[in-house]
Each structure stands twice: as C-alpha cells, then as structure tokens.
Design an enzyme around this catalytic site. Structure first.
Site, PDB file in Angstrom:
ATOM      1  N   TYR A  12      42.362  38.701  41.152  1.00 53.71           N
ATOM      2  CA  TYR A  12      43.451  38.173  40.588  1.00 53.71           C
ATOM      3  C   TYR A  12      43.335  36.907  39.622  1.00 53.71           C
ATOM      4  CZ  TYR A  12      45.642  41.076  44.134  1.00 53.71           C
ATOM      5  OH  TYR A  12      46.049  41.987  44.995  1.00 53.71           O
ATOM      6  N   HIS A  79      38.083  45.145  48.728  1.00 47.36           N
ATOM      7  CA  HIS A  79      39.257  45.360  47.443  1.00 47.36           C
ATOM      8  C   HIS A  79      38.866  46.555  46.907  1.00 47.36           C
ATOM      9  CE1 HIS A  79      41.926  43.173  44.295  1.00 47.36           C
ATOM     10  NE2 HIS A  79      42.258  44.273  44.574  1.00 47.36           N
TER      11      HIS A  79
END
Length: 292
Positions: A12, A79
């Site tokens: 992010y 992830h």
C-alpha cells in the site's frame, strides 16, 4: 466511537502507508490497537511486484516494523498468494517463514489473504503451519456472498474470518468503480442499475451495502477503507444505527432482483492472467507446473 484494528501492507503506497501509520500511532499505547500487515507484494513494476521467497519475506517484516516504528505486528499475512509461481511454494516456503517470524516474536498470528476462495482451502490443507486468520475481499457484499460457503471450513480449522470491501471496491456506489476494477462488464452494469434504482427510491446503495455486510453474524470482522472523515463517520453510523423500514425493503429488493440473477458474480483469475501476460512479455513466463 473509534478504531482499534488497522490493516495495512508493504504494497500500500509501496511503503508509504506503513510510514504514515508509524507516525500517526507514535505515542499511542501499543495495547490500544491491533495492527496487521502483509508481505510478498511490493512494487508496481510487474517483475518486482511479487516475491514469495523466504529471504525476501524475512527482510520484509523488518522493513515493515521499521516503517511502522514497532517491535511486532499482531498479524503478518501472505499478500495475494494467487499470484505466486505456485501454491506449493507458498505452502512449503512462504507460510513456514511466517512461522519463523512468529517464533522470533515479530508477529503474533499468521494470516492468509486473497481473492480466489478455493485457494484458502488448498493452502490450509497444504501447509503444516497453523493458520490463524483469512482475509478476503468482495466476497461478502450485496452482489457476492460466496464467503458464506467457506465459513464452516474456517471455523473447523480455528481460523478467524475477515471480509474486506463491503462496497466491492466501488461497485456498490453512485460514483461507480475505478477504471482499473477487474469486474466483468455485466457485473459493473448490474451494479450501476442497482445504484440508479436506489436513487429513484431516495436511498443510497453504499449505505445499504455497508449494513448488508455488517449484519452477517458468521463474519466477525469487516474491513472498510475511507479517505474522508465524512465517510468515516458514515461508517461508524452503519455500525450503530439501523436501516429504516423503507431502506430495508429497498435493500431486499436490490439483492433479489439485481444481484441474485447474476450468473457469474466474481472475476477470479482476470488480474492473475493479466499479470502473467506482463511477465511473459518480460521474458518470465508463468511456470507450467501446478500444485493441487
């Protein structure tokens, strides 16, 4: 009102999210919040985007802790493992590395994330490591309730369930999804029609979507992102307030007449295939061997 669970990732903002959180949380008692981050997804360039190796994962947690200014995170998650060269690698290398990190005291729990639901089952069964949490997205919203089919499996394995994006990454909103949204044209058009219908009934689809997701008792945690204080306040209200009888009626109508008739509710493999096409163009084709 307040927030005590925060989900972030090295991906992010390519580290920026963790840096900002590190500054924002400075001075806040560590016992006042839970913080989860993720490893294995990093840069925007296709050939630097993913790395599921043990060495990179070990370095990733140290980088994340440095940015977050913390000694440990509560949950460290793999992830988007659907982008890995194989689930075999994730099960036999990545997840065991998270166990090593846990043994070091740098995380308290081990989590998996991803979009394809069947992958969670394959990974939980394919690793010897105890998985603590599962985070998926857009699979318990008005337009797709697939997550409910897997709740019993997670419960049987002692895995905490987290569902992200109750408005399905913008699909269930008046503004509509961003250009990069991977949903099919049929899904996008159906959601647009649902939003228009809600407006004609003087209701807001996003509000109905929030209440729909939060009302499911078998999903204990719903993650919501926002970039404005106004929307944050609306999210708080969705937790504490009920829909009016008219809003509930509209919500039920939308689910029955717009979303249940959808034959294909998800966009599994679309992004993964696009990623491997980019890798192929860079001379790094997708491995032909599969696992499970």
């Amino acid at each position: 009102q307040g927030i005590n669970y925060i989900d972030t990732a090295a991906w992010y903002g390519h580290g920026r999210s963790e840096q900002v959180l590190g500054k924002a949380l400075e001075g806040v008692p560590r016992e006042a919040y839970y913080l989860a981050t993720k490893a294995c997804r990093y840069r925007p360039e296709a050939d630097q985007m993913f790395d599921f190796t043990a060495d990179r994962t070990l370095r990733s947690i140290d980088e994340s802790l440095d940015r977050l200014r913390l000694d440990y995170v509560d949950i460290l998650q793999v992830h988007d493992p659907e982008f890995a060269p194989s689930l075999k690698m994730v099960c036999e290398e990545t997840i065991p590395t998270l166990q090593k990190i846990k043994d070091m005291g740098k995380c308290r729990f081990i989590g998996l994330t991803g979009y394809p639901m069947d992958n969670f089952v394959k990974m939980v069964k394919g690793t010897k490591v105890k998985v603590d949490t599962a985070l998926t997205y857009c699979h318990y919203s008005m337009n797709d309730s697939t997550l409910l089919d897997y709740v019993d499996f997670f419960k049987e394995h002692g895995i905490g369930v987290m569902s992200a994006s109750p408005i399905s990454m913008g699909l269930l909103s008046n503004r509509g999804p961003p250009n990069w949204h991977p949903a099919t044209p049929q899904i996008k058009e159906t959601c647009r029609k649902a939003a228009d219908y809600c407006k004609s009934q003087h209701t807001d689809l996003s509000k109905l979507a929030m209440h729909y997701s939060l009302a499911e008792p078998s999903i204990p945690t719903t993650l919501v992102g926002t970039a404005s204080l106004t929307n944050l306040q609306a999210n708080f209200e969705a937790v504490t307030e009920s829909l009016s009888p008219n809003e509930q009626q509209v919500s039920d109508y939308v689910v029955e007449n717009f979303f249940k008739p959808l034959k294909k509710k998800e966009w599994e493999n679309i992004e993964v295939d696009e990623y491997w096409e980019k890798m192929k163009a860079l001379g790094k084709p997708r491995p032909t061997a599969s696992y499970y």
